[in-house]
Design a protein around this motif. Structure first.
Motif, PDB file in Angstrom:
ATOM      1  N   GLU A  67      -2.749  -5.661  -6.986  1.00 19.51           N
ATOM      2  CA  GLU A  67      -3.052  -6.749  -6.045  1.00 19.51           C
ATOM      3  C   GLU A  67      -4.403  -6.488  -5.398  1.00 19.51           C
ATOM      4  N   PRO A  68      -5.293  -7.492  -5.372  1.00 18.09           N
ATOM      5  CA  PRO A  68      -6.615  -7.267  -4.777  1.00 18.09           C
ATOM      6  C   PRO A  68      -6.589  -7.169  -3.243  1.00 18.09           C
ATOM      7  N   ASP A  69      -5.492  -7.634  -2.638  1.00 12.06           N
ATOM      8  CA  ASP A  69      -5.420  -7.625  -1.172  1.00 12.06           C
ATOM      9  C   ASP A  69      -4.312  -6.700  -0.668  1.00 12.06           C
ATOM     10  N   ALA A  70      -4.114  -5.594  -1.378  1.00 12.06           N
ATOM     11  CA  ALA A  70      -3.147  -4.578  -0.941  1.00 12.06           C
ATOM     12  C   ALA A  70      -3.676  -3.215  -1.378  1.00 12.06           C
ATOM     13  N   CYS A  71      -3.290  -2.185  -0.656  1.00 12.29           N
ATOM     14  CA  CYS A  71      -3.749  -0.838  -1.034  1.00 12.29           C
ATOM     15  C   CYS A  71      -2.778   0.205  -0.480  1.00 12.29           C
ATOM     16  N   LEU A  72      -2.468   1.177  -1.306  1.00 14.96           N
ATOM     17  CA  LEU A  72      -1.652   2.321  -0.888  1.00 14.96           C
ATOM     18  C   LEU A  72      -2.533   3.552  -1.014  1.00 14.96           C
ATOM     19  N   ILE A  73      -2.621   4.317   0.076  1.00 14.16           N
ATOM     20  CA  ILE A  73      -3.488   5.496   0.095  1.00 14.16           C
ATOM     21  C   ILE A  73      -2.627   6.723   0.356  1.00 14.16           C
ATOM     22  N   ILE A  74      -2.786   7.747  -0.481  1.00 14.51           N
ATOM     23  CA  ILE A  74      -2.108   9.005  -0.177  1.00 14.51           C
ATOM     24  C   ILE A  74      -3.145  10.016   0.321  1.00 14.51           C
ATOM     25  N   ASN A  84       0.915   9.068   3.857  1.00 13.12           N
ATOM     26  CA  ASN A  84       0.536   7.802   3.219  1.00 13.12           C
ATOM     27  C   ASN A  84       0.055   6.804   4.260  1.00 13.12           C
ATOM     28  N   ALA A  85      -0.760   5.870   3.819  1.00 12.04           N
ATOM     29  CA  ALA A  85      -1.118   4.704   4.632  1.00 12.04           C
ATOM     30  C   ALA A  85      -1.237   3.531   3.677  1.00 12.04           C
ATOM     31  N   SER A  86      -0.932   2.331   4.158  1.00  9.78           N
ATOM     32  CA  SER A  86      -0.992   1.173   3.262  1.00  9.78           C
ATOM     33  C   SER A  86      -1.219  -0.109   4.030  1.00  9.78           C
ATOM     34  N   PHE A  87      -1.655  -1.123   3.293  1.00  9.45           N
ATOM     35  CA  PHE A  87      -1.692  -2.471   3.864  1.00  9.45           C
ATOM     36  C   PHE A  87      -1.396  -3.474   2.765  1.00  9.45           C
ATOM     37  N   ASN A  88      -0.961  -4.628   3.205  1.00  9.27           N
ATOM     38  CA  ASN A  88      -0.787  -5.765   2.305  1.00  9.27           C
ATOM     39  C   ASN A  88      -0.874  -7.042   3.141  1.00  9.27           C
ATOM     40  N   ALA A 100      -3.472  -8.919   7.670  1.00  8.29           N
ATOM     41  CA  ALA A 100      -3.037  -7.698   6.970  1.00  8.29           C
ATOM     42  C   ALA A 100      -1.962  -6.985   7.784  1.00  8.29           C
ATOM     43  N   ASN A 101      -0.959  -6.520   7.082  1.00  6.73           N
ATOM     44  CA  ASN A 101       0.107  -5.729   7.681  1.00  6.73           C
ATOM     45  C   ASN A 101      -0.159  -4.260   7.356  1.00  6.73           C
ATOM     46  N   VAL A 102      -0.052  -3.382   8.341  1.00  3.05           N
ATOM     47  CA  VAL A 102      -0.524  -2.005   8.190  1.00  3.05           C
ATOM     48  C   VAL A 102       0.599  -0.998   8.444  1.00  3.05           C
ATOM     49  N   GLY A 103       0.596   0.107   7.697  1.00  2.00           N
ATOM     50  CA  GLY A 103       1.566   1.171   7.953  1.00  2.00           C
ATOM     51  C   GLY A 103       0.949   2.539   7.673  1.00  2.00           C
ATOM     52  N   ILE A 104       1.419   3.553   8.387  1.00  2.00           N
ATOM     53  CA  ILE A 104       0.903   4.924   8.172  1.00  2.00           C
ATOM     54  C   ILE A 104       1.964   5.924   8.625  1.00  2.00           C
ATOM     55  N   LEU A 123      -8.470   3.008   6.045  1.00  2.00           N
ATOM     56  CA  LEU A 123      -7.587   1.850   5.837  1.00  2.00           C
ATOM     57  C   LEU A 123      -8.219   0.584   6.436  1.00  2.00           C
ATOM     58  N   LEU A 124      -8.693   0.699   7.664  1.00  2.75           N
ATOM     59  CA  LEU A 124      -9.284  -0.483   8.325  1.00  2.75           C
ATOM     60  C   LEU A 124     -10.560  -0.942   7.616  1.00  2.75           C
ATOM     61  N   ASP A 125     -11.385   0.020   7.200  1.00  4.38           N
ATOM     62  CA  ASP A 125     -12.615  -0.340   6.467  1.00  4.38           C
ATOM     63  C   ASP A 125     -12.254  -1.108   5.185  1.00  4.38           C
ATOM     64  N   THR A 126     -11.198  -0.659   4.507  1.00  2.20           N
ATOM     65  CA  THR A 126     -10.797  -1.304   3.251  1.00  2.20           C
ATOM     66  C   THR A 126     -10.228  -2.702   3.524  1.00  2.20           C
ATOM     67  N   ILE A 127      -9.475  -2.808   4.595  1.00  7.11           N
ATOM     68  CA  ILE A 127      -8.925  -4.121   4.984  1.00  7.11           C
ATOM     69  C   ILE A 127     -10.064  -5.106   5.262  1.00  7.11           C
ATOM     70  N   GLU A 128     -11.059  -4.639   6.007  1.00  4.27           N
ATOM     71  CA  GLU A 128     -12.198  -5.518   6.328  1.00  4.27           C
ATOM     72  C   GLU A 128     -12.947  -5.894   5.054  1.00  4.27           C
ATOM     73  N   ALA A 129     -13.123  -4.924   4.154  1.00  5.74           N
ATOM     74  CA  ALA A 129     -13.840  -5.203   2.903  1.00  5.74           C
ATOM     75  C   ALA A 129     -13.095  -6.229   2.052  1.00  5.74           C
ATOM     76  N   CYS A 130     -11.782  -6.310   2.219  1.00  4.51           N
ATOM     77  CA  CYS A 130     -10.971  -7.286   1.479  1.00  4.51           C
ATOM     78  C   CYS A 130     -11.110  -8.693   2.058  1.00  4.51           C
ATOM     79  N   GLY A 131     -11.686  -8.799   3.259  1.00  5.07           N
ATOM     80  CA  GLY A 131     -11.879 -10.120   3.859  1.00  5.07           C
ATOM     81  C   GLY A 131     -10.785 -10.575   4.802  1.00  5.07           C
ATOM     82  N   PHE A 132      -9.850  -9.703   5.136  1.00  5.15           N
ATOM     83  CA  PHE A 132      -8.819 -10.088   6.114  1.00  5.15           C
ATOM     84  C   PHE A 132      -9.466 -10.378   7.467  1.00  5.15           C
TER      85      PHE A 132
END
Ligand SMILES: CC(C)(COP(=O)(O)OP(=O)(O)OC[C@H]1O[C@@H](n2cnc3c(N)ncnc32)[C@H](O)[C@@H]1OP(=O)(O)O)[C@@H](O)C(=O)NCCC(=O)NCCS
Length: 184
Positions: A67-74, A84-88, A100-104, A123-132
């Motif tokens: 998904e282009p608007d979701a990311c899971l980071i370990i 872990n941290a993630s958003f979708n 964007a919904n965020v978890g860590i 996580l926040l930088d990636t969320i912003e780069a996705c255009g949320f």
């Protein structure tokens, strides 16, 4: 989306943040059960995580890569997985796809060392780069460290669900809803 590996120094230790591979699903199932058992501040108890199959977790990993608007980071500290941290997107509807919904969550042994802040910034930088346009999360009443960290990053409390969590000992805790406008 896939996060290419990034390296940071935490004291004398090397922190690597990256997307997990499908083959790491079993490790992530164990992670979930462990973090849910370590504090009262997760959305479910450790025993409730046992129903999660490795196939479900593989699907979760793949969906967060595809998904282009979701990311899971370990997070790995000196090669060891510690959190872990993630958003979708909040939902599939066009009307809420800008949120964007965020978890860590990090293993308790590794909290309080600045690792959460490093992960959350990425996580926040990636969320912003996705255009949320905004980010939101839920933190359970009493989780002062997490709430403080979210406030440091510009999140503000916007509401509460009283007694949203009922524990096995009969006590309750509110859900605190936090929100950050990414356009300001
Ligand atoms: C919440 C969490 C991700 C924060 O990550 P962390 O690595 O522990 O946090 P950091 O060390 O980066 O510090 C975050 C901030 O909280 C502060 N802090 C630490 N302990 C605190 C406490 N008990 N009360 C208030 N603030 C606290 C730190 O000083 C730091 O603030 P500063 O930058 O102003 O100095 C991590 O503690 C965690 O995963 N906890 C268990 C699971 C969890 O609660 N997940 C969140 C669910 S909403």
């Amino acid at each position: 989306m896939r996060l290419q590996p990034r390296e940071y120094e935490i004291g004398e230790h090397k922190l690597v943040l990256r997307s997990p591979e499908k083959e790491e699903a079993e490790m992530l199932c164990s992670y979930l059960a462990r973090v849910c058992g370590e504090t009262r501040f997760m959305m479910q108890g450790a025993d409730e995580c046992k129903d999660l199959s490795i196939e479900d977790e593989e699907q979760f990993i793949l969906s967060h890569i595809e998904e282009p608007d979701a990311c899971l980071i370990i997070a790995e500290l000196d090669g060891q997985h510690i959190g872990n941290a993630s958003f979708n997107a909040v939902g599939p509807s066009r009307r809420n796809h800008h949120r964007a919904n965020v978890g860590i969550a990090i293993y308790l042994d590794y909290t309080g060392k600045g690792i959460g802040k490093t992960m959350f910034q990425v996580l926040l930088d990636t969320i912003e780069a996705c255009g949320f346009e905004s980010a939101e999360l839920t933190v359970i009443e009493g989780n002062e460290r997490a709430k403080h960290m979210y406030e440091t990053f510009g999140f503000a409390e916007v509401g509460r669900i009283p007694k949203a969590n009922k524990y096995d000992d009969g006590t309750y805790a509110d859900d605190i809803l936090m929100y950050k406008d990414l356009r300001t």
